[in-house]
Design an enzyme around this catalytic site. Structure first.
Site, PDB file in Angstrom:
ATOM      1  N   HIS A   1      -0.514   0.203  -9.805  1.00 29.90           N
ATOM      2  CA  HIS A   1      -1.229  -0.728  -8.919  1.00 29.90           C
ATOM      3  C   HIS A   1      -1.775  -1.922  -9.716  1.00 29.90           C
ATOM      4  O   HIS A   1      -2.961  -2.261  -9.631  1.00 29.90           O
ATOM      5  CB  HIS A   1      -2.353  -0.009  -8.182  1.00 29.90           C
TER       6      HIS A   1
ATOM      7  N   GLU B   1      -3.179   7.671  -5.598  1.00 34.76           N
ATOM      8  CA  GLU B   1      -3.225   7.001  -6.895  1.00 34.76           C
ATOM      9  C   GLU B   1      -4.251   7.625  -7.841  1.00 34.76           C
ATOM     10  O   GLU B   1      -4.687   6.993  -8.805  1.00 34.76           O
ATOM     11  CB  GLU B   1      -3.488   5.506  -6.679  1.00 34.76           C
TER      12      GLU B   1
ATOM     13  N   ARG C   1       0.838  -1.196   0.000  1.00 31.55           N
ATOM     14  CA  ARG C   1       0.000   0.000   0.000  1.00 31.55           C
ATOM     15  C   ARG C   1       0.873   1.247   0.000  1.00 31.55           C
ATOM     16  O   ARG C   1       1.865   1.321   0.724  1.00 31.55           O
ATOM     17  CB  ARG C   1      -0.945   0.006   1.218  1.00 31.55           C
TER      18      ARG C   1
END
Length: 312
Positions: free
Chosen positions: A286, A259, A230
């Site tokens: 991601h 993000e 994360r």
């Protein structure tokens, strides 16, 4: 019994649930507000990162019995409040752990062998062999923080590279016999011996900005850093400082603190521009757990977990 699926899933999940007699509402483009409007009609919900199950949502979900998270991160769910309301929370890390491990391996090899930078240079008609001389994994020491689904999967990939694997997991001791090739240890040994550090931990109050300036400066050697867990586990500003000082020799990041580039304020934009301009930094959006195979496996495990708790 009605189930709401709020994100893109493999058709296998929908087919299996319908064959089992459930009434499925499949709305992969649904917004949080739209979920809020209809959530009280459903006994189970399947979610991903965009659908945060906070206190407001959980209070509205009068009939909800089960939440299944596609993938692993539970930071989008108010777990304490869900528990108070007797709502079962499940996740499916078994479905994408191999994908994350393979991506971590790819990031590590790309970083140490200058694959990304040399690819760009050759495409620009630059042939810089000496500048892109790489490093071998053999004989190096890698530290893994976290030894759950992705940490153990990554360790299995690393096994054949003949390097020293140190593992620290605050909540897991006495690893299984199959992992006798790793050394279970404390953080102090990681600080003393690591050449490479890879993060495999969830985002919690305890791990938020774990990797900050103080943490980075505790390493005896200058290290390479891999993060497929994360983004908010790393303080971006302190990461940049570490890269500028050479304390961090290179970083490979599949996750960022923020993000959503379209939401960056001026400070964030400046920090990310600086980070992205560094040749010794690799960034992916991601996608570590985002493979065709993991999509199907996550569907399989999601179905099994719904069937475990939802009886018709």
């Amino acid at each position: 019994m009605k189930i709401l699926i709020t994100d893109n899933v493999h058709q296998l999940l929908i087919d299996n649930l319908e064959k089992s007699g459930f009434e499925i509402t499949y709305l992969p483009e649904i917004t949080w507000d739209e979920v809020f409007d209809i959530i009280d009609d459903y006994c189970a919900i399947v979610i991903n990162t965009k659908t945060k199950m906070n206190k407001k949502m959980l209070d509205k979900a009068k009939n909800l019995k089960v939440i299944v998270r596609l993938g692993s991160g539970l930071d989008i769910i108010d777990l304490d409040y869900a528990h108070k309301k007797n709502i079962i929370v499940e996740r499916t890390p078994e479905g994408n752990r191999n994908a994350v491990a393979e991506h971590s391996m790819g990031l590590l090899l790309s970083l140490l062998n200058n694959i990304v930078t040399s690819n760009i240079e050759v495409r620009n008609f630059q042939w810089n062999r000496e500048k892109n001389r790489g490093l071998e994994l053999e004989g190096k020491t890698i530290g893994l923080i976290g030894f759950g689904n992705t940490g153990t999967s990554f360790a299995k990939k690393l096994k054949c590279f003949d390097l020293n694997i140190l593992v620290y997991d605050k909540y897991k001791q006495r690893f299984q016999e199959e992992f006798r090739y790793v050394s279970e240890t404390g953080m102090n040994r990681l600080f003393e011996e690591c050449d490479i550090l890879s993060l495999h931990i969830p985002l919690t109050k305890e791990t938020f900005h774990l990797v900050n300036e103080e943490f980075i400066n505790k390493f005896k050697k200058n290290i390479y850093l891999i993060n497929t867990s994360r983004g908010k586990i790393i303080d971006t500003k302190d990461l940049i400082k570490g890269l500028e000082s050479g304390k961090i020799k290179g970083a490979a990041l599949d996750v960022l603190e923020n993000e959503k580039p379209w939401t960056y304020d001026e400070e964030e934009k400046m920090n990310y521009q600086k980070l992205f301009s560094m040749e010794n930094v690799i960034v992916t959006p991601h996608i570590a757990g985002w493979t065709l195979e993991s999509k199907e496996k996550i569907a399989k495990f999601t179905f099994e977990k719904i069937m475990k708790y939802c009886k018709l």
